[in-house]
Motif scaffolding. Structure first.
Motif: not given
Length: 256
Positions: A78-95
């Motif tokens: 809606e904001k930019y009219g398209s989607l070319d790249v999706m970078f699924n980067n979010a991550g956590i570690d509970i040590h």
């Protein structure tokens, strides 16, 4: 690398690899949606990019919530009219040691690192198919999908899942012209290593890499930019090891 006018969503975009990638993409002319649960960090990343003359918008998201991720993808289009790249980067570690790992910690790591990546992959792929876009989905796995270390049981499981998810999704999305790739970083200079810093064992983490130092987020971002560009069109279903050789040796031999 051809990123000009591409629209990219970057989860975990408020810090570390995510913010470094968002800045690099924007500097190359991409329009970036910085997606993060940390509103303060995400807005600061957006401000930095805008101050540098780039185009970026922050969107608060919980990647472990399927509806939230679909809303993120819809917002980007809606904001930019398209989607070319999706970078699924979010991550956590509970040590935690294996015998002390509780159900809540185990589930939380999998919800973010594994299920969150699946939600992002599928939401982006559905939107790309709807738009007729031959886009790219990039997922952050880890060298800890290949080797193990004490105290990261759930992290190993989640990142191993991401590794096979890349190959499986790439096979099914190839007929639509959508590429799916992944990266497997080693020790990167981000907050996810704070537990190791508190334990005073950073020399071990640094020594696991051939340069004997941590990788900087900006170095990882260069690989993510290449994978999101048309120049990497022959890379599909693969995990690129951005590990400074960490998986390549067991013992270090110093040369005088």
């Amino acid at each position: 690398m051809t990123l000009k006018d591409k629209v990219a969503i970057i989860t975990g975009g408020g810090g570390g690899i995510g913010s470094a990638t968002a800045e690099l993409y924007a500097s190359k002319g991409a329009k970036v949606v910085i997606a993060d649960f940390n509103e303060q960090a995400g807005k600061k990343a957006e401000e930095r990019i805008r101050n540098q003359g780039g185009e970026a918008t922050f969107y608060k998201v919980d990647v472990s919530d399927l509806e939230d991720v679909h809303n993120l993808v819809n917002f980007a289009v809606e904001k930019y009219g398209s989607l070319d790249v999706m970078f699924n980067n979010a991550g956590i570690d509970i040590h935690k040691p294996f015998l002390e790992y509780d159900r809540e910690s185990y589930q939380r790591v999998l919800d973010v690192n594994q299920h969150g990546v699946f939600y992002g992959m599928q939401a982006a792929a559905k939107k790309m198919v709807e738009l007729g876009k031959k886009g790219v989905i990039i997922n952050t796995s880890s060298i800890y999908a290949y080797v193990v270390a004490p105290g990261s049981f759930a992290y190993h499981i989640s990142k191993s899942a991401v590794k096979i998810m890349v190959t499986s999704a790439a096979l099914e999305l190839a007929p639509y012209g959508i590429r799916v790739v992944g990266i497997a970083p080693a020790g990167v200079n981000t907050g996810i290593l704070d537990d190791y810093r508190k334990q005073g064992i950073m020399d071990i983490i640094e020594g696991a890499q051939m340069s004997n130092k941590l990788i900087e987020p900006e170095e990882i971002a260069q690989t993510v930019a290449f994978l999101g560009s048309e120049e990497s069109s022959a890379i599909n279903g693969s995990i690129v090891k951005v590990d400074d050789g960490a998986l390549g040796f067991k013992f270090r031999f110093e040369h005088n």
